[in-house]
Design an enzyme around this catalytic site. Structure first.
Site, PDB file in Angstrom:
ATOM      1  N   GLY A  13       9.550   9.605  -6.201  1.00 51.62           N
ATOM      2  CA  GLY A  13       9.285   8.195  -5.932  1.00 51.62           C
ATOM      3  C   GLY A  13       9.916   7.653  -4.664  1.00 51.62           C
ATOM      4  N   SER A  14      10.042   8.499  -3.626  1.00 54.83           N
ATOM      5  CA  SER A  14      10.690   7.995  -2.411  1.00 54.83           C
ATOM      6  C   SER A  14       9.825   6.949  -1.702  1.00 54.83           C
ATOM      7  CB  SER A  14      11.056   9.136  -1.465  1.00 54.83           C
ATOM      8  OG  SER A  14       9.922   9.681  -0.851  1.00 54.83           O
ATOM      9  N   ASN A  15       8.512   7.064  -1.821  1.00 54.58           N
ATOM     10  CA  ASN A  15       7.656   6.034  -1.216  1.00 54.58           C
ATOM     11  C   ASN A  15       7.815   4.693  -1.932  1.00 54.58           C
ATOM     12  OD1 ASN A  15       5.800   6.848   1.092  1.00 54.58           O
ATOM     13  ND2 ASN A  15       5.691   8.641  -0.240  1.00 54.58           N
ATOM     14  N   ASN A 107      -3.478   4.604  -2.043  1.00 53.34           N
ATOM     15  CA  ASN A 107      -2.780   5.878  -2.158  1.00 53.34           C
ATOM     16  C   ASN A 107      -2.216   6.251  -0.796  1.00 53.34           C
ATOM     17  OD1 ASN A 107      -1.974   8.396  -3.389  1.00 53.34           O
ATOM     18  ND2 ASN A 107      -3.676   9.372  -2.329  1.00 53.34           N
ATOM     19  N   HIS A 109      -1.228   9.647   1.495  1.00 56.28           N
ATOM     20  CA  HIS A 109      -1.517  11.081   1.536  1.00 56.28           C
ATOM     21  C   HIS A 109      -0.867  11.680   2.793  1.00 56.28           C
ATOM     22  CE1 HIS A 109      -3.694  14.751   0.723  1.00 56.28           C
ATOM     23  NE2 HIS A 109      -3.972  14.819   2.007  1.00 56.28           N
ATOM     24  N   ASP A 145      -8.984  11.490  -2.219  1.00 55.53           N
ATOM     25  CA  ASP A 145      -8.509  11.244  -0.847  1.00 55.53           C
ATOM     26  C   ASP A 145      -9.665  10.840   0.078  1.00 55.53           C
ATOM     27  OD1 ASP A 145      -5.877  11.891  -1.591  1.00 55.53           O
ATOM     28  OD2 ASP A 145      -6.248  14.022  -1.288  1.00 55.53           O
ATOM     29  N   GLU A 174       5.678   8.139   6.296  1.00 59.43           N
ATOM     30  CA  GLU A 174       5.072   7.572   5.078  1.00 59.43           C
ATOM     31  C   GLU A 174       5.846   6.328   4.644  1.00 59.43           C
ATOM     32  OE1 GLU A 174       4.223  10.233   1.779  1.00 59.43           O
ATOM     33  OE2 GLU A 174       4.177  11.952   3.112  1.00 59.43           O
TER      34      GLU A 174
HETATM   35  C1  GRF Z   1       4.209  12.098  -0.673  1.00 57.03           C
HETATM   36  O1  GRF Z   1       4.232  13.109   0.288  1.00 57.03           O
HETATM   37  C2  GRF Z   1       2.839  11.464  -0.732  1.00 57.03           C
HETATM   38  O2  GRF Z   1       2.189  11.448   0.488  1.00 57.03           O
HETATM   39  C3  GRF Z   1       2.095  12.370  -1.693  1.00 57.03           C
HETATM   40  O3  GRF Z   1       3.065  12.726  -2.660  1.00 57.03           O
HETATM   41  C4  GRF Z   1       4.363  12.654  -2.089  1.00 57.03           C
HETATM   42  C5  GRF Z   1       5.153  11.743  -2.970  1.00 57.03           C
HETATM   43  O4  GRF Z   1       6.488  11.660  -2.586  1.00 57.03           O
HETATM   44  N1  GRF Z   1       0.950  11.694  -2.242  1.00 57.03           N
HETATM   45  P1  GRF Z   1       7.442  10.570  -3.244  1.00 57.03           P
HETATM   46  O5  GRF Z   1       7.381  10.788  -4.756  1.00 57.03           O
HETATM   47  O6  GRF Z   1       6.970   9.230  -2.852  1.00 57.03           O
HETATM   48  O7  GRF Z   1       8.801  10.889  -2.706  1.00 57.03           O
END
Ligand code: GRF
Length: 192
Positions: A13-15, A107, A109, A145, A174
């Site tokens: 869940g880093s995003n 999403n 990607h 995608d 990202e």
């Molecule tokens: C990211 O690389 C995103 O692009 C892909 O899955 C990964 C998720 O990373 N869809 P995180 O869980 O957000 O760290």
């Protein structure tokens, strides 16, 4: 009014953390109303629960796609949201589920779509030998995608890159891109 985000995640869940940081800094007029996670062991769960953000776990193991999606819909039926964000949600959404959510779904990607959709996008880019890759935030539709592209960032692919080093370089972008696109939506610079 603060934008209500319904988030889905399967892993670290880093995003979502980067988005939460933007919110906490006051850069995004939004809040994460709820996170749905399909893996009870995912790192994202304790991180957000510690912040007081609700995470509901809906495991997919042993269920058909339809059973799992129905369970998710039941789980979110008391939740109000304006936008859905997928932050590393490792499930394909059925067309019926997309329609049932009835809000735009975003999403992120780790490639410059339409190049390298699907799993292991960074490895696909390395194997192909492209000189640049990056990340894409796009709308989710019934093609994996394949929805409308809302934002992209480019990174170079270096001579001695491994999958890990390229992934890390892309991930940094990202974390910037997702909040930027969300902000453009919230401030009506992108009209969905
Ligand atoms: C990211 O690389 C995103 O692009 C892909 O899955 C990964 C998720 O990373 N869809 P995180 O869980 O957000 O760290």
């Amino acid at each position: 009014m603060s934008y209500r985000l319904l988030a889905f995640a399967s892993g670290r869940g880093s995003n979502l953390q980067a988005i939460q940081l933007s919110i906490e800094r006051g850069d995004l007029d939004a809040h994460i109303a709820l996170i749905i996670c399909n893996d009870e062991k995912a790192g994202v769960i304790p991180i957000f629960r510690d912040k007081g953000i609700e995470v509901r776990v809906v495991p997919h193991v042993g269920k058909t796609r339809q059973e799992h999606e129905n369970k998710v819909l039941e789980t979110i039926k008391d939740v109000q949201f304006d936008l859905v964000i997928l932050g590393g949600y490792m499930r394909i959404l059925s067309p019926e589920f997309i329609q049932s959510l009835s809000k735009p779904i975003l999403n992120i990607h780790p490639s410059l779509l339409p190049a390298f959709p699907g799993l292991h996008a960074q490895k696909q880019a390395l194997d192909y030998g492209v000189k640049y890759s990056g990340c894409t935030v796009h709308l989710v539709n019934e093609i994996v995608d394949g929805g409308k592209i809302l934002g992209q960032k480019v990174v170079p692919v270096l001579e001695n890159d491994s999958e890990g080093s390229l992934s890390a370089r892309i991930l940094e972008q990202e974390h910037i891109l997702f909040s930027e696109v969300l902000n453009e939506i919230i401030t009506n610079k992108i009209l969905l």
